[in-house]
Design an enzyme around this catalytic site. Structure first.
Site, PDB file in Angstrom:
ATOM      1  N   GLN A   1      43.887  49.894  30.860  1.00 64.55           N
ATOM      2  CA  GLN A   1      44.981  50.858  31.019  1.00 64.55           C
ATOM      3  C   GLN A   1      44.827  51.995  30.009  1.00 64.55           C
ATOM      4  OE1 GLN A   1      47.429  50.685  33.473  1.00 64.55           O
ATOM      5  NE2 GLN A   1      47.998  52.716  32.726  1.00 64.55           N
TER       6      GLN A   1
ATOM      7  N   LYS B   1      51.382  46.773  38.508  1.00 63.40           N
ATOM      8  CA  LYS B   1      50.089  46.345  39.054  1.00 63.40           C
ATOM      9  C   LYS B   1      50.039  44.815  39.145  1.00 63.40           C
ATOM     10  CE  LYS B   1      47.870  50.487  37.326  1.00 63.40           C
ATOM     11  NZ  LYS B   1      47.116  51.134  36.243  1.00 63.40           N
TER      12      LYS B   1
ATOM     13  N   ASP C   1      39.011  50.841  38.856  1.00 56.84           N
ATOM     14  CA  ASP C   1      39.676  52.146  38.687  1.00 56.84           C
ATOM     15  C   ASP C   1      38.795  53.274  39.239  1.00 56.84           C
ATOM     16  OD1 ASP C   1      42.258  52.239  37.725  1.00 56.84           O
ATOM     17  OD2 ASP C   1      41.670  51.953  35.631  1.00 56.84           O
TER      18      ASP C   1
END
Ligand code: NAD
Length: 295
Positions: free
Chosen positions: A98, A54, A121
């Site tokens: 994460q 990412k 997200d």
């Protein structure tokens, strides 16, 4: 005829070029670049790889990304305090925590502590609720990326019979919602589903996100189906394997995604698109509909 391979890596690269051009234009007009904060708790090896990918993708398109690598012992309250700081930070448009998190941290509390406008997200109940009400803002990245991949086939999804295997909050459930919006007739399968082969045999469009290597047998696949394999299973020999028996399914399907190189790059690209969207909302004060940048 064997299936066409849906090359997510190539399509992701094309979309990323568009994102780069958009960001370059904003920066050339005197704006700061978009900013993404990535928080990682502990040192799970798979998470480290995802976070690195990412970060590299952000660099490639000109998004400033700041990594917070935290001790696995960090108290939940301290993590929420950091998120609060980032919620208020003027140079940060997106916040990503994460997953998975250590057992002593309540994942739901963390997801809900992120300001919905910075929830790149798309996991916050507000953003999932917007999707459920067919009015999405920030869309969960994996299903969003899959919808963009499907667009490249130019197949009309309206009226297709779609089966989704796996109903997690981050992949399967929002995938079902995306497909409903697209006009599919949708079946949801999960661990307690009693006749998985039947649900697969009926599917014009099959999306599998179970995390179980080669769970879906090639012989179950409807001839001419579109198959999207989300699964990423690391085998003992180091090989990465999907949730679908690839070779056997390929001989029956019309389209299929490889693992790796299918859904994974599209997920990362959807994160970049969401970050650009959050930047437009928060920094440029425009509120576009969330679309991939090649639309
Ligand atoms: P999860 O464990 O949270 O959910 C798995 C779902 O699959 C559950 O709904 C469960 O009931 C169902 N399931 C499990 N075994 C099953 C079986 N035998 N029959 C029917 N249903 C079954 O997993 P997740 O976070 O949704 O991830 C699923 C997979 O997708 C994993 O392999 C993960 O690594 C992968 N993944 C890939 C990407 C990507 O970008 N490529 C992104 C997210 C997740």
């Amino acid at each position: 005829m064997p299936a066409q391979i849906l090359n997510g890596k190539r399509i992701a690269e094309q979309i990323q070029q568009h994102i780069r051009a958009r960001i370059d234009a904003h920066v050339a007009n005197g704006h700061r670049p978009p900013g993404l904060a990535v928080i990682m708790v502990g040192n799970d090896p798979a998470s480290e790889i995802y976070v690195r990918n990412k970060h590299l993708a952000c660099e490639k398109v000109g998004i400033f990304s700041q990594l917070y690598q935290l001790s696995p012992l960090i108290p939940e309250a301290s993590l929420i305090a950091l998120i609060d700081e980032l919620n208020a930070a003027p140079n940060i448009d997106g916040i990503l925590v994460q997953l998975p998190l250590p057992a002593h941290i309540d994942r739901q509390n963390i997801i809900e502590s992120i300001r919905p406008e910075k929830d790149v997200d798309g996991f916050h109940p507000y953003n999932l609720g917007r999707l459920a009400q067919q009015s999405p803002l920030l869309r969960p990245c994996t299903p969003f990326g899959i919808m963009e991949l499907l667009k490249t086939t130019e197949i009309d999804l309206k009226g297709l019979t779609a089966t989704v295997v796996g109903t997690s909050n981050i992949v399967g459930l929002p995938m079902l919602l995306e497909l409903l919006i697209a006009g599919c007739t949708v079946t949801a399968c999960h661990r307690l589903t009693t006749n998985l082969p039947l649900a697969v045999q009926n599917a014009d469009l099959l999306i599998v996100a179970a995390g179980s290597p080669e769970l879906i047998k090639g012989e179950w696949v409807k001839p001419g189906a579109i198959i999207i394999d989300v699964g990423m299973n690391r085998m003992d020999n180091g090989q990465l394997v999907g949730d679908v028996e690839f070779e056997q399914a390929k001989s029956r399907a019309a389209y299929i995604t490889p693992v790796p190189g299918g859904v994974g790059p599209m997920t990362v690209t959807a994160l970049l698109t969401n970050t650009l969207y959050a930047y437009k909302t928060l920094h440029l004060k425009t509120s576009p509909i969330v679309k991939m940048e090649n639309q």
